[in-house]
Design an enzyme around this catalytic site. Structure first.
Site, PDB file in Angstrom:
ATOM      1  N   SER A 301       0.849  -1.189   0.000  1.00 34.59           N
ATOM      2  CA  SER A 301       0.000   0.000   0.000  1.00 34.59           C
ATOM      3  C   SER A 301       0.886   1.241   0.000  1.00 34.59           C
ATOM      4  CB  SER A 301      -0.956  -0.034   1.197  1.00 34.59           C
ATOM      5  OG  SER A 301      -1.921   0.992   1.104  1.00 34.59           O
ATOM      6  N   HIS A 328      -2.610  -0.993  -3.389  1.00 32.61           N
ATOM      7  CA  HIS A 328      -3.807  -0.210  -3.111  1.00 32.61           C
ATOM      8  C   HIS A 328      -3.705   1.125  -3.841  1.00 32.61           C
ATOM      9  CE1 HIS A 328      -4.450  -2.611   0.863  1.00 32.61           C
ATOM     10  NE2 HIS A 328      -4.929  -3.240  -0.177  1.00 32.61           N
ATOM     11  N   ASP A 425      -3.714  -4.697   6.581  1.00 27.18           N
ATOM     12  CA  ASP A 425      -4.243  -5.449   5.440  1.00 27.18           C
ATOM     13  C   ASP A 425      -3.300  -6.583   5.057  1.00 27.18           C
ATOM     14  OD1 ASP A 425      -6.581  -3.550   4.475  1.00 27.18           O
ATOM     15  OD2 ASP A 425      -4.859  -2.292   4.956  1.00 27.18           O
TER      16      ASP A 425
END
Length: 482
Positions: A301, A328, A425
């Site tokens: 991310s 992401h 995540d």
């Protein structure tokens, strides 16, 4: 005391909007503004802000050129504000490579109030994450400084002490190295120090069977005493048998991250060489582009574009496995990211499309706005499957969704990688994969993370085989896959 922010944009209207959005958080104060990159560099030198928001496209000096100068002269967190046109997207990807902390899509005059509020929320979250990361990094640097460079007498004090001694007593101290050798080195010095190589005449002969017997006699030590890094996950270090060793030329043992796979790699070291059949390197079995046996899945991310470049550029074009990636990112940006990485690495890097058959030596980046799944295809092949199901933890694509799609694919050797990013995540699904017996799991170490959130969560769940800095992840993947 609030954090001091600088806002850089060529539009007075946009500078006002961004300032108002930032100052909705009482802990943030916009200390100054600038109309272009050149003004920004001058203001940063004068004001020393904690963080800068930087427009990408500006006259006189754009955000990309300004970022290069800032990172060279006054390194600090920079959040890019990017337009959604093709040039703005491409330059944003390059800015992330150059060290920008993250980016947000820049609101326009026609953006709805709801969307502007969403931009503000995202911007404040990124600033908080950047400041937290800066605090952690500063604390680590200070702790390291105190360990590596403890307070020492000044030159003047030393000179005065020498002058005070009788001349006859001024002599080299007796055997200082002996005393020093009994003390452990500070971490940074130990890491940087090079082991003194034995001379050819003093090199001890190496008996492979003696080494194996010693290895089996110390099942819980991960072979750390033999000169190799110990596994970061103690429970993975299990006793091994002779049949589980692969010898390649010279001996240096690395702990097996998954004992069920039964392989401990031997790598070059200065311990000595072996002769005869024991020195023969086992050649890997080559597979066809579509008949691969391994798959690599990478999730990342915040800070991901730069991290992906660092990992992928160390992997050769003939890598015998496909790589699936979730970064992401919103739509349009992932396509530009794939094109950029494709131009910088030997691998083929593409944005994934529905139904693509996976082939080795190719990296597939999940498109913004879609979840990426890996599913079985025909005749033993595997393909991509894109879905528009609900975002997971606020993300679509989601690292969790991609990892979860690998759970039923037990015919493949799966290698799971978690790089820099905010939040947690990917960690819980990595834990499930780890418990299901995947071949290897990787997490980026804190020293190279832009944000040590996602990797830290996985490490805390004790589901990581290798915790490595970025520059070591690519080569280690090549080793465990080949």
């Amino acid at each position: 005391m609030p954090y001091r922010i600088m806002v850089v944009d060529d539009s007075a209207f946009m500078r006002k909007i961004i300032t108002d959005l930032i100052e909705q958080e009482p802990a943030f104060k916009v200390e100054g503004t600038a109309r272009n990159g050149r003004e920004a560099i001058e203001q940063i030198a004068a004001l020393s802000p904690d963080l800068v928001t930087m427009d990408v496209e500006m006259p006189e000096m754009n955000g990309l050129d300004a970022l290069k100068e800032i990172m060279k002269k006054h390194p600090l967190p920079v959040i890019m504000l990017s337009g959604i046109n093709e040039q703005g997207v491409r330059e944003t990807i390059m800015a992330l490579e150059l060290g920008a902390f993250d980016f947000i899509r820049k609101p326009s005059a026609t953006t709805s109030s709801h969307d502007i509020d969403e931009v503000g929320r995202e911007l404040r979250e990124q600033i908080k994450a950047a400041m937290l990361t800066k605090q952690r990094r500063d604390a680590r640097a200070e702790a390291l400084r105190q360990v590596v460079a403890p307070e020492l007498p000044t030159v003047a004090h030393k000179a005065a002490a020498e002058e005070a001694k009788p001349q006859a007593q001024i002599a080299p101290p007796a055997a200082p190295l002996e005393a020093a050798a009994s003390q452990p080195l500070p971490p940074a010095k130990a890491q940087g120090a090079q082991p003194k190589r034995p001379t050819k005449t003093s090199l001890p002969s190496l008996d492979i069977r003696q080494v194996l017997d010693k290895a089996k006699a110390a099942p819980g030590k991960g072979f750390g005493e033999m000169g190799r890094r110990q596994s970061m996950t103690p429970e993975r270090n299990q006793p091994i048998g002779d049949s589980e060793l692969k010898v390649s030329g010279v001996l240096s043992l690395t702990p097996n991250p998954n004992p069920s796979r039964g392989t401990v790699q031997a790598e070059p070291s200065f311990l000595g060489t072996l002769s005869g059949t024991e020195a023969a390197r086992e050649r890997p079995v080559k597979s066809s582009k579509t008949g691969f046996t391994d798959i690599v899945a990478i999730g990342t991310s915040t800070g991901g574009p730069k991290a992906l470049k660092a990992v992928l550029e160390k992997i050769p074009a003939d890598f015998p496995a496909p790589i699936v990636i979730v970064q992401h990112m919103p739509p349009n940006f992932t396509k530009s990211l794939a094109q950029r990485l494709n131009s910088l690495t030997d691998l083929t890097v593409i944005e994934a499309e529905e139904g693509m058959e996976l082939v080795s030596g190719t990296a597939y980046i999940a498109p913004g706005g879609f979840h990426l799944n890996v599913v079985p295809g025909v005749a033993g092949a595997y393909r991509t499957h894109l879905t528009k199901q609900e975002p997971c933890n606020g993300h679509r694509p989601s690292v969790d969704v991609m990892y979860e799609s690998l759970l039923p694919l037990q015919a493949l050797k799966r290698h799971i990688v978690l790089l820099t990013g905010m939040g947690s995540d990917g960690a819980k699904v990595m834990k499930r994969l780890y418990e299901a017996g995947v071949t290897s799991t990787f997490a980026e170490s804190e020293e190279t993370c832009v944000v040590f959130g996602m990797p830290r969560s996985a490490i805390e769940l004790k589901c990581v085989s290798y915790v490595l800095p970025l520059h070591e992840i690519g080569p280690k993947l090549v080793q465990v896959v080949k």
